[in-house]
Design a protein around this motif. Sequence first.
Motif, PDB file in Angstrom:
ATOM      1  N   VAL A   5       0.907  -1.248  -0.100  1.00 44.30           N
ATOM      2  CA  VAL A   5      -0.094   0.090   0.004  1.00 44.30           C
ATOM      3  C   VAL A   5       0.905   1.366   0.098  1.00 44.30           C
ATOM      4  N   MET A   6       0.485   2.176  -0.895  1.00 43.83           N
ATOM      5  CA  MET A   6       1.379   3.386  -0.929  1.00 43.83           C
ATOM      6  C   MET A   6       0.488   4.898  -0.366  1.00 43.83           C
ATOM      7  N   PHE A   7       1.058   5.748   0.108  1.00 46.53           N
ATOM      8  CA  PHE A   7       0.391   7.030   0.420  1.00 46.53           C
ATOM      9  C   PHE A   7       1.405   8.163  -0.153  1.00 46.53           C
ATOM     10  N   ASN A   8       0.732   9.212  -0.722  1.00 47.36           N
ATOM     11  CA  ASN A   8       1.278  10.418  -0.992  1.00 47.36           C
ATOM     12  C   ASN A   8       1.395  11.579   0.010  1.00 47.36           C
ATOM     13  N   PHE A   9       2.268  12.377   0.054  1.00 49.87           N
ATOM     14  CA  PHE A   9       2.116  13.517   0.892  1.00 49.87           C
ATOM     15  C   PHE A   9       3.203  14.675   0.119  1.00 49.87           C
ATOM     16  N   GLY A  10       2.476  15.792   0.375  1.00 47.18           N
ATOM     17  CA  GLY A  10       2.997  16.884  -0.441  1.00 47.18           C
ATOM     18  C   GLY A  10       1.989  18.031  -0.988  1.00 47.18           C
ATOM     19  N   GLU A  11       2.575  19.125  -1.330  1.00 44.99           N
ATOM     20  CA  GLU A  11       1.431  20.213  -1.549  1.00 44.99           C
ATOM     21  C   GLU A  11       0.740  19.784  -3.022  1.00 44.99           C
ATOM     22  N   ASP A  12       1.483  18.989  -3.800  1.00 46.48           N
ATOM     23  CA  ASP A  12       0.685  18.776  -5.134  1.00 46.48           C
ATOM     24  C   ASP A  12      -0.224  17.388  -5.082  1.00 46.48           C
ATOM     25  N   ASN A  13      -0.434  16.820  -3.981  1.00 48.49           N
ATOM     26  CA  ASN A  13      -0.791  15.787  -3.710  1.00 48.49           C
ATOM     27  C   ASN A  13      -2.053  15.496  -2.566  1.00 48.49           C
ATOM     28  N   LYS A  14      -2.614  16.794  -2.504  1.00 44.92           N
ATOM     29  CA  LYS A  14      -3.599  16.897  -1.647  1.00 44.92           C
ATOM     30  C   LYS A  14      -5.014  16.039  -1.937  1.00 44.92           C
ATOM     31  N   ARG A  15      -5.349  15.506  -3.236  1.00 47.79           N
ATOM     32  CA  ARG A  15      -6.527  15.015  -3.613  1.00 47.79           C
ATOM     33  C   ARG A  15      -6.323  13.577  -3.685  1.00 47.79           C
ATOM     34  N   ASN A  16      -4.949  13.100  -3.349  1.00 48.90           N
ATOM     35  CA  ASN A  16      -4.708  11.587  -3.714  1.00 48.90           C
ATOM     36  C   ASN A  16      -3.601  11.280  -2.698  1.00 48.90           C
ATOM     37  N   THR A  17      -3.986  11.358  -1.485  1.00 51.18           N
ATOM     38  CA  THR A  17      -2.941  10.803  -0.324  1.00 51.18           C
ATOM     39  C   THR A  17      -3.064   9.266  -0.576  1.00 51.18           C
ATOM     40  N   PHE A  18      -4.100   8.513  -0.899  1.00 55.67           N
ATOM     41  CA  PHE A  18      -3.952   7.420  -1.081  1.00 55.67           C
ATOM     42  C   PHE A  18      -3.473   7.149  -2.654  1.00 55.67           C
ATOM     43  N   ASP A  19      -2.647   6.490  -2.655  1.00 59.35           N
ATOM     44  CA  ASP A  19      -1.650   6.351  -4.051  1.00 59.35           C
ATOM     45  C   ASP A  19      -2.308   5.199  -4.675  1.00 59.35           C
ATOM     46  N   GLN A  20      -1.975   4.010  -3.971  1.00 59.68           N
ATOM     47  CA  GLN A  20      -2.390   2.791  -4.766  1.00 59.68           C
ATOM     48  C   GLN A  20      -2.067   1.634  -3.817  1.00 59.68           C
ATOM     49  N   ASN A  21      -2.886   0.547  -4.136  1.00 56.81           N
ATOM     50  CA  ASN A  21      -2.663  -0.730  -3.763  1.00 56.81           C
ATOM     51  C   ASN A  21      -2.235  -1.784  -4.632  1.00 56.81           C
TER      52      ASN A  21
ATOM     53  N   ARG B 121      -5.132   5.571  -7.414  1.00 53.20           N
ATOM     54  CA  ARG B 121      -5.885   6.869  -7.557  1.00 53.20           C
ATOM     55  C   ARG B 121      -5.000   7.982  -8.553  1.00 53.20           C
ATOM     56  N   ARG B 122      -5.766   8.494  -9.261  1.00 48.94           N
ATOM     57  CA  ARG B 122      -5.069   9.509 -10.328  1.00 48.94           C
ATOM     58  C   ARG B 122      -4.992  10.715  -9.592  1.00 48.94           C
ATOM     59  N   SER B 123      -4.210  11.954 -10.270  1.00 49.77           N
ATOM     60  CA  SER B 123      -4.093  13.122  -9.623  1.00 49.77           C
ATOM     61  C   SER B 123      -5.231  13.933  -9.358  1.00 49.77           C
ATOM     62  N   SER B 124      -6.559  13.428 -10.187  1.00 50.73           N
ATOM     63  CA  SER B 124      -7.679  14.225 -10.112  1.00 50.73           C
ATOM     64  C   SER B 124      -8.399  13.943  -8.577  1.00 50.73           C
ATOM     65  N   GLY B 125      -7.996  12.851  -8.020  1.00 54.93           N
ATOM     66  CA  GLY B 125      -8.370  12.442  -6.520  1.00 54.93           C
ATOM     67  C   GLY B 125      -9.774  11.576  -6.641  1.00 54.93           C
ATOM     68  N   VAL B 126     -10.318  11.608  -7.915  1.00 53.27           N
ATOM     69  CA  VAL B 126     -11.645  11.084  -7.902  1.00 53.27           C
ATOM     70  C   VAL B 126     -11.649   9.500  -8.978  1.00 53.27           C
TER      71      VAL B 126
END
Length: 247
Positions: free
Chosen positions: A178-194, A220-225
């Motif tokens: 499981v992967m999680f993003n952190f940063g100003e450009d990743n506010k809508r996709n903290t959960f990245d992928q499994n 999850r793509r950068s759109s967040g949805v």
Amino acid sequence: MKFIKILLLFGLISPFLSAQSLKKTDQQTLTWIRYYNILPITEKWAIHSEIDNRSFISPIHENLIALRVQGRYRIHKNIDLGSGFAYFNVNTQSSDVDPDYSVPEYRIQQDVTFINDIAKVTFHNRFQLEERFIQKANQTELLNIFSFSYRFRYRLQSTFDLWKKEKQSLKATISDEVMFNFGEDNKRNTFDQNRIYIALRYHFNPNIGLELGYLNSFQRRSSGVDFYDRDIIRVTFYHRINRRPKI
């Protein structure tokens, strides 16, 4: 262990919790073909390097090429440390899109892996942190700016022998990451992928192995949805360079 269970639970249920606002899920089929090299330096130090080519199957189209190199240190028989650098050249994330440029990404990575043998099964618990520098682009060209983000990855992997005779063996691998993003450009996709992975690896000898596996990546793509649901056939050629001690 409670922290690990929470991460795994969150990674597994996040895609389903997000389904309420789900707009689009792209189903894709890819092949990942990888060469993985291990160069022992001493009993505790080794250099691991790999080249990975990822392509879409229908239609056939280049996804990306990845290069990695890392130093690994066995601090204890049950603890392995690693640090290295990776370069990704991303052509496209969709086989229907063919831009005139490829997007470069540079990564620095560090990890600690805990190794335990339980009932003839080897378990790897890997905690990895990545610092990612991705060049930004518009619809026509690359821009002279980069986005920066952190990504945390946790992988639980089990490996065990199915068959073994003299120097040859057949191993099975099962893992979930499981992967999680952190940063100003990743506010809508903290959960990245499994990623769920199952594979068989045949060792012709202790230094040469060929692995065939299936990997499912729900990202999850950068759109967040929006999401990618990827079915991946992965082929890996393992090559350990046997350095004999000088006499």
